[in-house]
Design an enzyme around this catalytic site. Structure first.
Site, PDB file in Angstrom:
ATOM      1  N   GLU A 438       0.767  -1.134   0.131  1.00 41.38           N
ATOM      2  CA  GLU A 438       0.174   0.117   0.129  1.00 41.38           C
ATOM      3  C   GLU A 438       0.972   1.296   0.040  1.00 41.38           C
ATOM      4  O   GLU A 438       0.666   2.283   0.711  1.00 41.38           O
ATOM      5  CB  GLU A 438      -0.878   0.047   1.183  1.00 41.38           C
ATOM      6  CG  GLU A 438      -2.415   0.358   1.240  1.00 41.38           C
ATOM      7  CD  GLU A 438      -2.984   0.173  -0.188  1.00 41.38           C
ATOM      8  OE1 GLU A 438      -3.503  -1.070  -0.613  1.00 41.38           O
ATOM      9  OE2 GLU A 438      -2.949   1.069  -1.114  1.00 41.38           O
TER      10      GLU A 438
HETATM   11  C1  LIG Z   1       1.970  -9.669   0.343  1.00 43.75           C
HETATM   12  C2  LIG Z   1       1.966  -8.570  -0.598  1.00 43.75           C
HETATM   13  C3  LIG Z   1       0.627  -8.371  -1.008  1.00 43.75           C
HETATM   14  C4  LIG Z   1       0.505  -7.216  -1.992  1.00 43.75           C
HETATM   15  N1  LIG Z   1      -0.862  -6.821  -2.333  1.00 43.75           N
HETATM   16  C5  LIG Z   1      -0.791  -6.048  -3.421  1.00 43.75           C
HETATM   17  C6  LIG Z   1      -2.068  -5.876  -4.184  1.00 43.75           C
HETATM   18  O1  LIG Z   1      -3.116  -6.374  -3.834  1.00 43.75           O
HETATM   19  N2  LIG Z   1      -2.160  -5.168  -5.323  1.00 43.75           N
HETATM   20  C7  LIG Z   1      -0.985  -4.588  -5.817  1.00 43.75           C
HETATM   21  O2  LIG Z   1      -1.424  -3.757  -6.734  1.00 43.75           O
HETATM   22  N3  LIG Z   1       0.089  -4.605  -5.168  1.00 43.75           N
HETATM   23  C8  LIG Z   1       0.254  -5.440  -4.222  1.00 43.75           C
HETATM   24  N4  LIG Z   1       1.445  -5.526  -3.454  1.00 43.75           N
HETATM   25  C9  LIG Z   1       2.756  -4.932  -4.007  1.00 43.75           C
HETATM   26  C10 LIG Z   1       2.883  -3.939  -2.805  1.00 43.75           C
HETATM   27  O3  LIG Z   1       2.315  -2.693  -2.959  1.00 43.75           O
HETATM   28  C11 LIG Z   1       4.517  -3.299  -3.420  1.00 43.75           C
HETATM   29  O4  LIG Z   1       5.281  -4.489  -3.230  1.00 43.75           O
HETATM   30  C12 LIG Z   1       4.998  -2.096  -2.979  1.00 43.75           C
HETATM   31  O5  LIG Z   1       4.166  -0.972  -3.497  1.00 43.75           O
HETATM   32  C13 LIG Z   1       6.729  -1.834  -3.249  1.00 43.75           C
HETATM   33  O6  LIG Z   1       6.902  -2.194  -4.461  1.00 43.75           O
HETATM   34  P1  LIG Z   1       8.269  -2.842  -4.609  1.00 43.75           P
HETATM   35  O7  LIG Z   1       7.880  -4.230  -4.157  1.00 43.75           O
HETATM   36  O8  LIG Z   1       8.162  -2.985  -6.265  1.00 43.75           O
HETATM   37  O9  LIG Z   1       9.187  -2.206  -4.173  1.00 43.75           O
HETATM   38  P2  LIG Z   1      10.173  -1.054  -4.800  1.00 43.75           P
HETATM   39  O10 LIG Z   1       9.391   0.145  -4.999  1.00 43.75           O
HETATM   40  O11 LIG Z   1      11.170  -1.471  -5.769  1.00 43.75           O
HETATM   41  O12 LIG Z   1      10.925  -0.241  -3.653  1.00 43.75           O
HETATM   42  C14 LIG Z   1      11.931  -0.756  -3.107  1.00 43.75           C
HETATM   43  C15 LIG Z   1      12.549  -0.011  -1.986  1.00 43.75           C
HETATM   44  O13 LIG Z   1      12.994   1.350  -2.590  1.00 43.75           O
HETATM   45  C16 LIG Z   1      12.398   2.423  -2.042  1.00 43.75           C
HETATM   46  N5  LIG Z   1      11.882   3.361  -2.828  1.00 43.75           N
HETATM   47  C17 LIG Z   1      11.404   3.266  -3.945  1.00 43.75           C
HETATM   48  N6  LIG Z   1      11.269   4.418  -4.759  1.00 43.75           N
HETATM   49  C18 LIG Z   1      11.425   5.169  -3.818  1.00 43.75           C
HETATM   50  C19 LIG Z   1      11.545   6.974  -3.903  1.00 43.75           C
HETATM   51  N7  LIG Z   1      10.976   7.581  -4.942  1.00 43.75           N
HETATM   52  N8  LIG Z   1      11.897   7.542  -2.882  1.00 43.75           N
HETATM   53  C20 LIG Z   1      12.574   6.738  -1.683  1.00 43.75           C
HETATM   54  N9  LIG Z   1      12.425   5.439  -1.724  1.00 43.75           N
HETATM   55  C21 LIG Z   1      11.886   4.753  -2.795  1.00 43.75           C
HETATM   56  C22 LIG Z   1      11.034   1.860  -1.493  1.00 43.75           C
HETATM   57  O14 LIG Z   1      10.566   2.621  -0.102  1.00 43.75           O
HETATM   58  C23 LIG Z   1      11.597   0.441  -0.896  1.00 43.75           C
HETATM   59  O15 LIG Z   1      12.161   0.365   0.197  1.00 43.75           O
HETATM   60  C24 LIG Z   1       1.688  -6.644  -2.401  1.00 43.75           C
HETATM   61  C25 LIG Z   1       2.887  -6.900  -2.100  1.00 43.75           C
HETATM   62  C26 LIG Z   1       3.079  -7.831  -1.113  1.00 43.75           C
HETATM   63  C27 LIG Z   1       4.382  -8.432  -0.825  1.00 43.75           C
END
Ligand SMILES: Cc1cc2nc3c(=O)[nH]c(=O)nc-3n(C[C@H](O)[C@H](O)[C@H](O)COP(=O)(O)OP(=O)(O)OC[C@H]3O[C@@H](n4cnc5c(N)ncnc54)[C@H](O)[C@@H]3O)c2cc1C
Length: 596
Positions: A438
């Site tokens: 989220e």
């Molecule tokens: C169990 C689970 C359930 C989920 N359910 C859903 C769902 O129902 N629907 C859905 O669409 N998604 C869902 N997600 C996805 C979830 O919302 C994403 O994992 C989350 O938004 C982070 O994206 P990412 O994993 O690609 O991490 P990334 O975006 O790759 O981030 C990696 C790190 O970099 C940091 N970062 C990235 N960009 C920036 C920035 N601009 N400034 C500072 N820091 C930054 C982040 O804070 C994090 O620490 C789910 C994930 C999990 C694990």
């Protein structure tokens, strides 16, 4: 692993902090009488404690399973979900025009806390459905609302949120799923990952809200549109008809929330899944933000809920685990560990932070009601600004604390906390996702400093600081050294939050990366200070009632003591975040990328 809804503290936070009586008189909420609200809380408490909580451990052990394209939920989940639907629990805060009960979000938030505390793996299906309903309600056409809302509000159908793709997480501008116009609908194709309850066996249909790009859409976020892509296409009579071209291709193996199926979804393998555009092309992300605001409050509430669950379990363990002699007594016999000062410090830390979160969470939910129902539009807009400011704080501060408190729960159990049978470890594993999904907590902090605090030159935050100071003034007239200690803490919190807010506003203008490097400590400071404010207000009520010999004295005295502990022990180190917050930007870019 039992759970008892903390009804006394919930009622106190609802009535004395969030101002339930003021919410219940807003136009449209007249039916939310005291009796009705009490009955809802009582019944929800029973269902959470007796129905959901006993399924939590088994849900963790067995988890959800994908078998021949069908996701089988954990034992007992489908049956209890049926009970939810039949009991009308899904419909609590929604519009009566579509079968909802039209109850305040404030009440729904307290009830949500119970579901999430009792069984987070189960609670997620409710949370996602709620967000999807909200998005369709705000942005769907009349026909879409008539087709989907009654079924989703009753819970016969559930909703999902399909945003994330392998290359598009925090940066949704990168998403590639496509939607091509085909007569009165679109054909959607692409892969989505991490989709919570993307497939399951508890409801007769699943309504996917999918973000995708139309062929000529511009790159980035402005090219994203939102589509309703149902698992079964609704027939003319509204019942689920033809199977749509979408499927769950695998389930993720996760650290926690094993009962919640996290699906890799494939759309359009056989030519394109039928999708219906919501609103206008290119506005998908802004529509999703409506849903995300609601979902972010709910995820914050999950942080509070898991903390409460971990606290209850740790307190029960501490009362029964016998180890070591009592330091304050010459008696030779060993005592239960709840006698030991450090165990008490841990329990008090958990309890004080939980009460602060509950106060701030419910206060924010009351703001949602105020913004929705307030007849004076300008006043409603001001309340909405405050809610918008508080949402990232609730999401990130609560979920960080959820982790810390679940970890303290393990610590109180000693070695048994590390052993799965005890159950304390499950809370910690389950809590770990909360700061990630989220919108990660880093993204929340970014949103707070950039879009919320700096956007209005700090005005909304400083208005809250002024209210903190007003409470401190009011406390001067109240008796007792507890009140004086709490007032001193509140004064320091107001000073620190004002100073930090002004620094953020100025840094965003002068050197954005400095503000961003300090954004997470700023959010923490803001959350802790605002939580302290609402605990101070609670203490003032408790002191007044004690003076009038009104209410349960044990509960009220505990409120005072807990607020004092917060003011003296929790607040000072959090306010000291001000230093790191200002200096982080000086060093974080000093090393080259290769040096990390
Ligand atoms: C169990 C689970 C359930 C989920 N359910 C859903 C769902 O129902 N629907 C859905 O669409 N998604 C869902 N997600 C996805 C979830 O919302 C994403 O994992 C989350 O938004 C982070 O994206 P990412 O994993 O690609 O991490 P990334 O975006 O790759 O981030 C990696 C790190 O970099 C940091 N970062 C990235 N960009 C920036 C920035 N601009 N400034 C500072 N820091 C930054 C982040 O804070 C994090 O620490 C789910 C994930 C999990 C694990």
């Amino acid at each position: 692993m039992t759970y008892t809804a903390p009804l006394a503290d919930m009622r106190f936070a609802l009535r004395e902090v969030a101002g339930l009586s003021g919410v219940a008189v807003l136009p449209g909420y007249e039916h939310a009488t005291d009796d009705t609200i009490d009955a809802v809380l009582e019944e929800a408490g029973k269902l959470a404690g007796n129905g959901l909580a006993p399924l939590n451990r088994e849900g963790d052990k067995v988890g959800a399973k994908l078998e021949n394209g069908v996701v089988r939920t954990a034992p007992g989940f489908a049956a209890i979900y049926k009970e939810f639907v039949e009991g009308g629990w899904n419909s609590l805060p929604f519009d009566p025009e579509f079968g909802g009960q039209g109850m305040p979000w404030l009440l729904a938030t307290a009830v949500q806390e119970m579901w999430q505390a009792a069984n987070m793996g189960f609670g997620l299906v409710l949370l996602l459905n709620q967000g999807a309903i909200d998005a369709i309600h705000h942005h769907g056409s009349d026909e879409q609302k008539a087709t989907y809302l009654p079924k989703m509000i009753s819970g016969e159908w559930t909703g999902t949120m399909n945003l994330t793709e392998p290359q598009a997480g925090s940066d949704l501008g990168q998403l590639k799923s496509r939607a091509v116009k085909n007569g009165d609908h679109y054909l959607v194709s692409g892969q989505k990952i991490f989709i919570t309850y993307g497939e399951h066996d508890m409801a007769e249909n699943i309504v996917h809200l999918v973000l995708a790009r139309t062929p000529d859409a511009p790159a980035g976020v402005r090219g994203i549109s939102l589509f309703i892509v149902p698992k079964y296409l609704p027939g003319a009579d509204g019942t689920p008809g033809k199977r749509n071209d979408l499927r769950c291709v695998s389930l993720e193996h996760k650290l926690g929330i094993h009962a919640s199926p996290t699906c890799v979804m494939s759309f359009g393998d056989d030519g394109g899944a039928v999708g219906y555009l919501v609103g206008e092309e290119g506005r998908g992300l802004s529509y999703m933000f409506t849903m995300m605001n609601n979902a972010r409050l709910s995820v914050g509430i999950q942080g509070l809920a898991i903390a409460e669950r971990a606290y209850q379990q740790a307190a029960a363990f501490a009362r029964t685990r016998v180890q070591s002699k009592d330091d304050g007594s010459a008696a030779p016999a060993s005592v239960s560990i709840v006698h030991h000062a450090d165990v008490r410090r841990m329990l008090m830390t958990m309890r004080a932070q939980i009460e602060a979160m509950r106060a701030l969470g419910y206060y924010t939910a009351a703001g949602i009601d105020g913004a929705l129902k307030q007849p004076d539009k300008a006043a409603g807009r001001k309340i909405q600004d405050r809610v918008d400011l508080l949402i990232p704080i609730v999401k990130a501060w609560f979920t960080d604390l959820g982790n810390e408190i679940a970890s303290t729960g393990v610590q109180i159990h000693g070695g048994m906390g590390f052993i799965e049978e005890t159950g304390a470890a499950q809370h910690l594993r389950d809590a770990r996702i909360l700061p990630i999904y989220e919108g990660t907590n880093g993204i929340q902090a970014r949103d707070l400093v950039g879009r919320k605090v700096a956007k209005d030159g700090g005005e909304t935050m400083l208005a809250l600081v002024a209210e903190m100071r007003a409470t401190a003034e009011e406390m001067k007239a109240a008796p007792g050294d507890d009140i004086e200690a709490i007032r001193t803490g509140l004064q320091a919190a107001a000073d620190a939050l004002e100073d930090a807010t002004k620094w953020v506003v100025q840094s965003v203008k002068a050197e954005l990366v400095n503000a961003l490097a300090g954004s997470v400590p700023f959010l923490r400071l803001a959350g802790t200070a605002l939580g302290g404010w609402l605990l101070a207000r609670s203490a003032l009520v408790a002191q007044t009632w004690l003076g009038q010999r009104d209410g349960d004295p044990a509960f009220l005295e505990a409120k005072l003591v807990t607020a004092r502990f917060y003011a003296e022990v929790i607040l000072p180190p959090a306010l000291a975040q001000l230093g790191p917050l200002k200096s982080a930007g000086r060093t974080v870019f000093a090393l080259s990328e290769e040096q990390f």
